[in-house]
Each structure stands twice: as C-alpha cells, then as structure tokens.
Design a protein around this motif. Structure first.
Motif: not given
Ligand SMILES: Nc1ncnc2c1ncn2[C@@H]1O[C@H](COP(=O)(O)OP(=O)(O)OP(=O)(O)O)[C@@H](O)[C@H]1O
Ligand SMILES: Nc1ncnc2c1ncn2[C@@H]1O[C@H](COP(=O)(O)OP(=O)(O)OP(=O)(O)O)[C@@H](O)[C@H]1O
Ligand code: MOO
Ligand SMILES: [Mg+2]
Ligand SMILES: [Mg+2]
Lengths: 370, 234, 235, 370, 234
Positions: A38, D127, D133, D135-136
C-alpha cells in the motif's frame, strides 16, 4: 530525499505511516498484510490517501491539504509490482522498452543490453509474457522498470521468486543503480539478508504503522523482542576501512578498531564499508579462541544480555573497541556457561564465509549498467 | 453456379452493400470505442441515459429509427441541412445515408462488445503502464485499445453483419434507389414483394451469408493473430 | 438534354408492372427510369423530406392525400390510374370449400380454429378493404378474432400459400401470381371502398419527362401490361 | 511413491526428466526457467507430455504408450500455484472450502479451523481475493489446496512471498501433513533452508533435465561445483539420537559418535533425528577450541578439500567419527593457514543458533491439523 | 402524463411485449451460453459454419428470417409439425411464436456477448478448480459461468432490447393478432402506416424506451452486485 506521511483507511485495515528516506536503498519490512504494498502504491500515485503529503526531493508529489497531486505518469517513479503485471499483448522486448518512449531522451541513463544481460532474459525477447516462467516474468518486470530510467525505483518483493544464484547477480546490479546513478530505491522484501545487504535505511511496518526506523543494524540489532522473535533477522553492521586486498585468496582485510575483519571479494583500497553480520553467525569466546578457521576475532565488552525466557536463545550485545556494537545469538546454556554479563570482556568471532559479499559496495558485478 | 448467376443490378446492390457495410463499420468504430470507454470506465451523472441512448436503435422498430433519421438528417432536417450548408455533405437518399442508417443500427452491438472487453481488462495493467510514464491517453492507445481488440473485432463484425441485413431503417431513411441506396437487403425485400421472387431472394440471401461468412473467418483470423493473451501455461 | 434518369417512387405492389412498362418506355424512347419500391407510407414521408423523386405512385388514396395536403405533388397531375379487386383465397392443398361470398355467409365457421390472413386491418390497405368488405357483408364481428394481419399483401399470401392460414383476403392481382392458392370468390365491388392506385408528378420534380412518363402509364402498351397483371385500368 | 518420466518440447525449451519420489517431501530445485513449474503441471495433469508415464502409488496417472490419462479432477492432487490463482468471484471462505465439495466425505481428513488458524487468515474469510495482499493471497491458496485433503500435494514456491515469521509457522505445519497424514509433498522452492528443512529427497533440475537427485545432504553437500557455485546452498545432514532434554534452557542434546550436538527446542527422547547444517555455519579447529559460546564440537578427519580457484572459498569435507560427513565453507586463506589437507584430524564447530529448529521433526507446531 | 395515457389495446401490446421479450431472453439463455462456450472454447471442424449460422439472423433481412421461421416452424413446417404432434406446442400465430422470432433475432447478440466474456476468462482458473476436484462440468458451473456473468447480463440485455424492437421477423412469422402476437413494435409500426399516426407511434416508442431503460438500470445493478473482479489494489 523522500518524505512520506499518509493516512488511508480500508475496511479492516488502516494505514497511518510517516517516514523519511534518504538516498540509497530504503527497505520496507514487515509481516504479510502490514501495508508495504500500500505504501508503495501511494508513492507511485496509484492510491489516494485520505490525508497525506509526499515529497521527492524538491517536488511535492502529493499534498492533500493543498489538493495537489502529481499523476503517476508524471512522477517518473519506477515500480516493480509484486505480481509482475507485464503487458500481455506485448513481447518481452516491447515490455522492456515500453517506458523508454516516455522518458525524455536526455534522461535515458540506463542502456538496454547490460540490463538484459544481467537479468538473463536475452533469449526471451521475442516471447509473450504468458509463456514465461514465474521467475522469468519477474526479471522482465525488473528490467522494464529500470529501463524507464526512473527518478525513484520502487520494488515490491522483486526477487522473491528467483533462485539464489540469480539473486546474487541482480543484487549488485541494484546497488550499481543506487550508486552509479544515484537512483534512490524503496525496497520491499521479507528476506533480511537482502535488506541488510542493500538498504541503508529500514522502515518496519506492522498493521499499517511504522514501528521502527533506522539503519539495518539499528532495526535488526534491536533485540529479539523488537525483531519479531526471529533471531535470524538480527543483524549488526560494522563500519571498517579497506586495509589490504589479497587477490591470491580472493579476500580483503578490513581495518576495524576492534580487530581485523576478513571479507570475501576484493574491495577498493581505502573505502569505508559497512559489513552486515547476522547474530546467528557470531560466536563468542571468553579467552583465546584457539586455532580456528575463523579469522575475524574482534575485541569488546558485553554490554547487554537479553534472555528470551521462553526460547533457547539469548541476545548478547558486545560493544567493540571503537564503539561499534555487535549482536550475537547464543544459547542460554552457553550464556550461562561463559558467565556472560555486562562488563565481561569478550571476543566476537565472525566466519568470513557467513558474510555475504554481494552486500559489500565494491563487489564486482557481472555487468555494468550502461 | 448457375443458380447464383446474378444480374448486373444485383451485382450493383452487392457492391453497394459492401461499401455501405464497410463504411458504416469503420466510421462508427471510433465513436463506438469512445462510447464503450465512457460507459465502461467513466463515472458521470446521466450515464444510464447515455447507455439508453446507445441502445435506442435496438429498442425501437427500425422503421421508427429510420423515420427519426429522416427527420433529423433529411435535407430539410436540422442536422441534415446544417451538414449540407456547412460541409456540403448530403446524406438523404445517398449511399452515405444508408451507411449512416446501418451505423446507427449496428452501434449498440458494437458498443456492447467493446465495452465488455474493456471491462474485462485488469485496470492494474494500466497502472503499470502509468508508472512507466504513459499518460492516460497513451495508456488508452497502447494498453486498453490492444487488449480490447477481441471486443473491437467482435463489435466490428456484429456491426458489419447487421449492416448486411439492415433494411427497415435504411429503406425508411434513404428509400430504395438502385445504384444509390438499394442495398442487398433492400433488393431481397424487393424480391419478396414480387410473385416468384422467392428464388431471387434466396439467391441474394446466400450471397449475404457468404459475405458474412468471409467477414467472420477474417475476423477470427485477425483475433487469433492478435495473440492469445490468456490460458498459456507458466 | 436531361440525362439523369427519371425517378419514380412507387408502392411495392406495383413493382412487376411498372418495371415492365419502364423497359418498354426505354426501348421506345431511350430514356431510363429508376424506381424506388417501398411502402407507400415510407415514400410519402420521404417526399415530405425532399426526396428527389419525379413521380409518386401510391397503393392507396390516404398517402396520396397526405402528399397532396402537404403540396408535395404538382397540382393537377394527380390521377387515379388503376383499380383492383379483393378476393378470398384458400390453399390448393385444402379440399375446396363451397362458399359463396354473400351477406352473412358462414366464413367464420369455415375458418374454424384456423386463421384468415390479410393485411393488418388498421394500417395495411388490403386489410382495411377486407374489414370494410366483411363489415358490409355482416360477418366482421364473427371473423375479426380470427384475422391474422400481415404487414403487406405478399406476406398474407405466403401464410395462405403455406397452408398456415385456411383463408386469405388479398388483391386479385396477387392471387393470380401464386399457384399454391385458389380463388374462392371475389368480393362485390360495392362491399368496400374502391381500390385505387393514384399517381402524380411531385412538386419538386424538374425532370422534363415526368409528365410524359405519367401519360405513358395510360398508353395502350402500359394498359396491356397492367391488365395482364390483373389490374383494372381506370379511365 | 511417485514415478515420473516425461518428455515435452516447447519452442526454446525441452523437458526430459525422470525421477522417483518416495513418501515425505520431495523438493524440486533449480534455477528460474529450469522447468520446475512444468513438472508440477505435468504431475497435476494440466499439461500433456509428448511421451511419458506418471504413477502415484498403484495408480497410473498417465501412460502415453497406453494412451491412458487420468484427468486432473480425478487425480486428487492438490496444487498451490506460483501465483495463487484464487477464484476471483468467490469469498476467501468459499475459496477455502471449494475443494471440499468434491472430496468424498470419508476422506476429508483436514479440518477447517486449524488450517485457518495456522495460516492466519481468519480475519479475511469474508473478503474477496482482489482485496488481499500478496502474502495473504498465497496463504489462502495454501489453505485451499490443503482443505481438499489431497493424496499428493504440489507446492510451487508457496512461501516465497511470506515473511520469515509466517514461514516458520507454516513450515512445521507442512511437516505435520507429511507426517501425520502421510501426504507426500512435491515442493518447489529457491530457498535452500526450506528445502533442507522439509525435504527427504531433492531433485535438481537444470534446463529441463534432472542433474542431481538424492537426499538434501547428498545434493547440497556435493561441493561448490555441483551446487551451482552457491556456498550458501551447501548443507550436510547428520543423524543423531536424542540424549537429553534441558527444558530450563529450551535445548536438546543429541548423541552423535563424533560428539554432542546442541539443538534448540525440546525433542522427544530417544528419537533419531537428521540435523541439517549449512556449510557456512561450520567452523574448523585444528587443536583444542577455546572457551567458546559454540558448544557443538565434533571430531573427525579432513577427507577432501576443494578449492574454488577463482573464488575466496574452499569446501572442506570432514568425515566425522562414526562415518557421517560434514562440509565446511572456509576461506582459502584459512585453509592454507590451518594446513587443511586430506588426513588431517579436525574438529568441526557448529553454533546451535545456526541450526533451524523448524527443520527438526519433533518441533512443536503452533497448531495441529485436525 | 396525459400524453402517455394509453388505450387498453396498447396496454395489451405492452404486456405482451414484456412477456415475449422476457420469455425470449430467458429461453434462449441456456442455448446461447452453450453456443458461446462451444465457439469460445471448442475446437471442432465446421466451427466457422456454426459461427455463421449463429450470425445468420443478423445478416438476413428480418423478413427473410421470419419467412424461414414460417417455413420451418409453421404448423406445416417440418419442425412445427413435429413440435405440435409430439409436445402439442404450437408456435404459429401464437405469442410463443413471437417469442421464438425475438429469441432468434436476439441470439447472435447474446452469443457474442457471452462468448467475449468467456474468452476473457483466464483458463488457469479452471485448471485451479480442476486440481481441487471439480470436473469440467463443475468448472463450467462454478467458475466459467459466474465469471462470464458480465457477458451473460450484457447478452440478456441486448436480447431483451432487441426483442422490444423486433418487428420484421415477428410479423412475418406470426403476423399481427391483437392480444396474441401484436407486440409493442408491431403496434408502433401499425401507427406509422397511417397518416397522422406519428403521435401514437411516438407515445409507444417512449414506452419502449422506458422499459428498455428500466432493464438497463436493472442489469447494471445486477452486474455491479455480482462483484467487481478486477482493478482492486493489492
Ligand atoms: N480493498 C480492500 N479492502 C479491505 N482491505 C484491503 C483492501 N485492499 C487491501 N487491504 C488490506 O490492506 C492490508 C495491507 O495490504 P498490503 O498489500 O499493503 O500488504 P503488504 O504489506 O504488501 O503484504 P504482503 O507482504 O502480503 O504483500 C492487507 O491486510 C489487506 O488485506
Ligand atoms: N508456451 C511456451 N513457449 C515457449 N517456452 C515456454 C512456454 N511455456 C513455458 N516455457 C518455458 O519453459 C521453461 C520452463 O518453465 P517453468 O515455468 O517450468 O520454469 P520454472 O522452473 O518453474 O521457473 P521459475 O522458477 O522462474 O518459476 C521456461 O524457460 C519457460 O520460458
Ligand atoms: O430489426 Mo431489423 O429490421 O433487424 O433491422
Ligand atoms: Mg504486498
Ligand atoms: Mg515456476
């Protein structure tokens, strides 16, 4: 210099993060779902925060208070996405050169051939993205971002799907970018080794908040409790000066106030380098070390012993002669046997083999950016 | 084939229909793509109305559409008169008018197809192009447009096929003048109106089907050539 | 000299006859005629929008009236050229019905569960004539629910020819062109308004031959062709 | 028992590989583009070879000679794809339970709740995949494959996008599957640690061909030349018996003929365990070692010294008392200084901190498969 | 509104048109989806011919299509006679026949839309479902079908709209029987055929447009509800 401060809410997730990042590589580190991607998207302008301000050097990229925002295509910020996102209708070659069209001629600082060579994608140029393997796709994505000669490069887990050998080749190349072209890089990775090798600055995110910032050694040497309980993530970084090159043995001797440090590879004489050392690679010796294969023996004094009550390990901080700090992860049994306590003089032993030469600035890359 | 031996007037009608269908398809493509883009990605008040307007020629009986065209684009119509005085373009009772009628009748089909394809494109690909310096206009040209190609081809084929069959609106707008506005379907209609014309109607229908088949095969070839962007292993 | 062909807007039902007459005229004078055959309604509206026609031949009086009221035709050139008669037809595939067209005749019973095909009674001339005739004969109310209204005579004829409808009411001219139908009887001329095909030179026509061709339509050669088609030529 | 032998040609790439894999985890290892994903797809039945035969236990999955092939949905082979491939129109929960519909009731051996808990995706159940994300997404993909209770599990770089902490939690879980449910696993990974921890068998691919197979220690202790020049990939595996548990210190002492091995964690008494040790974590001592934090000191004799002429390191093979072999990566300088040569008696020192307890069979997982 | 006050016959025509359009759309959906699947994913000889056959109603003038329907599905037609003797289904001169005509005319539009959507689906998603145990039929039901929903909705809307406007094939096939086969477009057409009928035609056209607008809005709502599967951040 990047200044980032943004607030953004999603159902079940809130980002509220601020940090500054200087030149060089800034690592974004944190568990899955903590908001790393993000932040990357905010920097690239692909996401709008509810509130925020982002500046890159003198340029204000975003200022919600003044309702200013620079659209992504004017930011000249390269982005390597977590899932490649190659343009499926273009050949690999066309993907690679896509950004060039939009780069002012005078700013095309990165040449095609060396990038293709380092990434090992020369034989793929005529292929369509759909026929590439996972790692091949990711390499093309890296090349594509580089060849747009960006002012800032964002990389979201770029090497996750690559083998060690390929990583070892690409890492120095990223460093070259950082050093030769002074392109700052914001780098997301779960691999502590990569982060410590590359980054001069680490921002640790957790659940959308910045929980620690600083140099890799500050962040990763912060003790087991602050490193998320992962002793493999603990690092120290020692600063030393190149004293002598031994080309016959392929190694370099560094001068450190606490003793001589042996590192693999040949570094430029006189350079000051930071050497990242994993806490699990440091052994401690109370008296003389004996006739060991380990050549690096540093003098210091124990300044802190943090025992992780539930686990087998203790984190021992040794302040070396000259003030640098090194962290060792040893069993609590060993800590007890050696009577480790603050004030005890101690030798820290570091195997040269455990030091990753690709983390050293002068390491000779296989190819040079053009 | 003896059964298909055609009279010179029939050849004229075929040639005219080809010209009308081609011009109708090509001329409406840019507007059709634009409308599809607007409907797929745009967010503006009154979007439903634009959508309805696009579908209008489908919903109204062709005769009504033809009559509306006649009233608007006829020599005495507001737009027709303006076009003639400003650009010297005359649509009424010309093959150009037939092309307009076919374009209008095919428009909803074209827009829908293109719109579907645009909506199926991962918007993150556009973002990726944006981070490489492509402005929204360039993204449209270099990403959206080529990726929507299956829809554009499908839309063009539908419009072309419709133009080959369109008759109600055309005959109402530009009448049925051999060599000028008598397209293949009008000729077929004429054949059905005379005793024993069934054979002629059948023959001309076969011609229409052959043309459509050729267009279809060409379009499939084009679509295949433009590259399979899905389903490859990796 | 005018080299542009003469343009005639004519109702689709006149197609065969007019095409043959124009061929004769061209053979005699070397002058070409172009036709646009469509529904009278469409042609009348097109005239209203400045269509480049020199002559207008309608299949009914209403659309010619429409044109006249709007001054779309040249005053004094209108003439009712042709007449037609209305016939009851049935498919040849059916056993011939014994039915005499007369007031109160049992048409509805003969139709049974099937249909009587004709032009749409509200909009298509042949349908309107049929309604008038059946009304005059006092059988309209019984027959009305069994009417299938086609959008032109030939479509109605096709329904009968294919045996989909047990009966049809069409023009005599059409009935004689279709071998798969048999004429059951002709409606008395007085049972419906006269079936008329008016022609006129359009108001916008500048073609020097317009009037001449109009006159030629009443020439003996043309009359022969019309009559061969089954039209009654009105004088 | 999996028997795999397939030939498949693509423009610019040819796969011609044969191997057998027993129960437990088989690792597919090799550089990007070497054909790992292709092998996985062949096993799953998503790709048809020009020629080949694949059997799983008694079942013939494919036999081109006899024109037999079992379609993918009848193979009951779970697959975690390199790029997740979640069904975008279904919620996370529906994705997870998708395979259950098709699993015969009696064979649903894996329960929902523990899988969700270990993978840490409980909060994501409602969801849509698009909002996850990177990793999720990958974690959900793992859960989805597991919950179909497959007879064989194929995993294509499943942990590449996960942080270390999460990995440490999931790895033991995969082992549980392997051990408790006897589900064989074919595992693609570039991370040598993962491979050595999990796999009992490694198949190394290069350019579509099998270049080495064997136990991790056979494949990774094979010397620098055979390990692709990556000293970090070199491993040895020692077999030892659990002698004593020290619950106070959270460690276990293992009995090995060459000496006592200290490993973190509490292992079941009497068990025989394999301990994977990276070559870069082994120091050598010629005489007696000093008063070190390193407790594991193993006696042996140098049997081989391979110097990588161009690089700084030498691979030293020490045959320990009892016959086990341990490999150490030391600088050529140290090798020279210690006079390392075949026949020289030598002590091998291994830091307990460098041994990854999640690779040990008895490690206590955070949750148990149901 | 006074201007829209409708006569009972007009109400009947509207009700009938709604019924015809709805039945035509729903009844042709399964076959349309099947045909789209076949054309999108199938590989068989003569695929071009099937494709051409599907497009036929678009290419032929509606009158011809209507006539072909009459010949095939009339009581004396081979299929019509069989349907009547076997199932007691009569199409000739019935509203069901009107529905058939509309379905046939809308078929190419529906198939194209569904096909486009199916072609845009990543086939690897089906593979993923397959490895989870879903047979090809289940993959179709649980993956292909829901992911093609945008196309299915678009196809249904196009077919419905076309059915609201279709007139040429309908009147030729089942003629114009008030209360049975006189649909809205037939009524509109009738109005245009008498001098001075413009006002009525206009009024009824407005009704058709309102119905189509309602269908469009409903479809957009449905499409939105069925979930945005692209373009989300991650
Ligand atoms: N449209 C959305 N609605 C709700 N939650 C969201 C949405 N988009 C992203 N998220 C949540 O925002 C959080 C941050 O996501 P992000 O992709 O930045 O994580 P990340 O640190 O890059 O993780 P990873 O290492 O798994 O890639 C996650 O918990 C994700 O589930
Ligand atoms: N359709 C195709 N046409 C040509 N080459 C192909 C095609 N599909 C795959 N390949 C090639 O086959 C090789 C093997 O691909 P595969 O995906 O099995 O590699 P991999 O070992 O999984 O690599 P990675 O670690 O990068 O995922 C690659 O070099 C790839 O480029
Ligand atoms: O409704 Mo039409 O008559 O297909 O053009
Ligand atoms: Mg991410
Ligand atoms: Mg792969």
């Amino acid at each position: 210099m990047i200044r980032f401060a943004c607030r953004l809410t999603r159902p079940g997730f809130a980002l509220d993060a601020a940090f500054t990042a200087g030149p060089g590589v800034t690592a974004l580190f944190g568990p899955s779902g903590s908001g790393k991607s993000t932040v990357i998207r905010l920097l690239a302008g692909l996401e709008r925060p509810e509130e925020g301000r982002i500046t890159l050097g003198d340029t204000v990229l975003l200022d919600t208070a003044r309702r200013r925002t620079v659209p992504p295509h004017r930011r000249r910020i390269g982005l390597v996405f977590q899932d490649a996102l190659l343009l499926p209708h273009l050949s690999v070659k066309a993907n690679l050169t896509y950004g060039r069209w939009f780069t002012p001629r005078g700013e095309r600082r990165i040449a095609f051939d060396p990038v293709v060579e380092v990434l090992g994608i020369g034989h793929l140029l005529d292929r369509r993205p759909a026929t590439l393997s996972g790692g091949e796709r990711q390499r093309v994505a890296i090349g594509r971002a580089l060849l747009a000669s960006p002012r800032l490069l964002l990389m979201d887990e770029p090497l996750a799907s690559l083998d060690q050998a390929r990583r070892q080749e690409i890492l120095p190349f990223i460093e070259r970018l950082r050093d030769a072209f002074a392109i700052p890089v914001v780098y997301v990775s779960h691999a502590v080794e990569e982060v410590t090798r590359l980054a001069s600055h680490v921002v640790r995110l957790e659940a959308g908040r910045v929980v620690a910032t600083g140099t890799p050694s500050e962040v990763f040497a912060a003790g087991l409790d602050r490193s998320g309980g992962d002793r493999f993530a603990l690092r120290s970084v020692l600063t030393a000066r190149v004293k002598q090159r031994l080309p016959d043995y392929g190694i370099t001797l560094l001068d450190h106030p606490a003793g001589e440090i042996v590192v693999p590879g040949l570094l430029p004489l006189g350079d000051e380098v930071g050497v990242a050392i994993r806490a699990t690679d440091v052994a401690l010796a109370r008296g003389p070390a004996g006739d060991l294969s380990t050549r690096t023996v540093l003098d210091g004094t124990v300044t802190r012993v943090e025992a992780d009550a539930s686990g087998p390990f203790a984190t021992v901080t040794v302040t070396l002669t000259g003030g640098d700090v090194i962290v060792a992860a040893v069993t609590r049994l060993a800590a007890a046997a050696l009577d480790l306590a603050p004030g005890v003089p101690m030798k820290a032993l570091v195997k040269a083999g455990a030091i990753d030469e690709s983390g050293l600035p002068g390491a000779v890359p296989k190819a040079q950016p053009g | 084939m003896y059964a298909l031996s055609l009279t010179p007037e029939e050849w004229t009608a075929i040639g005219l229909s080809l010209r009308v269908a081609t011009v109708a398809t090509l001329a409406s493509l840019p507007l059709g793509i634009l409308a599809a883009l607007l409907l797929a990605r745009g967010r503006f008040p009154g979007k439903s109305l634009v959508d309805a307007l696009v579908h209008l020629p489908l919903v109204l009986p062709p005769v009504v559409t033809g009559y509306v065209l006649l009233v608007l684009f006829g020599r005495r119509g507001p737009i027709g008169a303006w076009l003639e005085s400003t650009f010297g373009i005359v649509l009424a009772f010309r093959w150009t008018g037939a092309a307009l009628a076919c374009a209008v009748m095919g428009f909803p089909l074209m827009v829908r197809a293109v719109r579907l394809s645009i909506e199926a494109i991962d918007t993150r690909l556009g973002e990726a192009a944006g981070t490489l310096g492509a402005s929204p206009a360039w993204v449209f040209l270099t990403v959206t447009l080529p990726l929507a190609l299956p829809g554009i081809i499908a839309g063009a084929v539908l419009c072309f096929a419709k133009a080959l069959g369109e008759f109600g609106a055309t005959i109402t707008f530009v009448s049925n003048i051999p060599g000028e506005t008598q397209t293949l379907p009008s000729a077929i209609y004429n054949a059905t109106q005379v005793p024993g014309g069934d054979a002629i109607a059948f023959r001309l229908s076969i011609v229409a089907v052959i043309i459509a088949l050729a267009a279809l095969v060409a379009s499939e070839w084009l679509a295949r050539r433009s590259g399979n962007r899905h389903g490859a292993p990796a | 000299q005018e080299t542009r062909p003469l343009v005639v807007f004519a109702a689709a039902s006149l197609q065969t006859a007019l095409t043959a007459i124009a061929a004769d005229w061209q053979r005699e004078t070397g002058k070409r005629v172009t036709f646009s055959f469509a529904a009278s309604s469409a042609l009348a509206r097109q005239l209203d929008q400045g269509a480049p026609a020199d002559l207008f031949a309608s299949a009914d009086l209403d659309w010619m009236d429409f044109a006249e009221q709007r001054r779309l035709i040249r005053a004094g050139t209108r003439r009712t050229l042709l007449g037609n008669s209305l016939v009851l037809v049935e498919p040849v595939s059916e056993t011939p019905v014994a039915l005499a067209i007369a007031p109160g005749f049992p048409l509805a019973a003969a139709i049974g569960a099937s249909r009587l095909a004709t032009g749409n009674v509200q909009s298509v001339p042949v349908g309107r004539y049929a309604q008038a005739a059946l009304t005059a004969l006092g059988v309209w109310t019984e027959v009305a629910p069994r009417i299938a209204g086609a959008d032109n005579v030939r479509a109605a004829l096709a329904l009968v020819a294919r045996g989909e409808a047990r009966f049809g009411i069409v023009y005599a001219t059409d009935a004689r062109t279709e071998p798969r139908v048999r004429v059951v009887g002709t409606f008395p001329a007085g049972s419906h308004p006269p079936i008329a095909y008016p022609v006129a030179v359009t108001a916008g026509s500048t073609h020097p031959d317009a009037v001449a061709f109009l006159a030629y339509l009443a020439s003996p050669a043309a009359v022969r062709i019309f009559e061969a088609e089954g039209f009654t030529v009105l004088r």
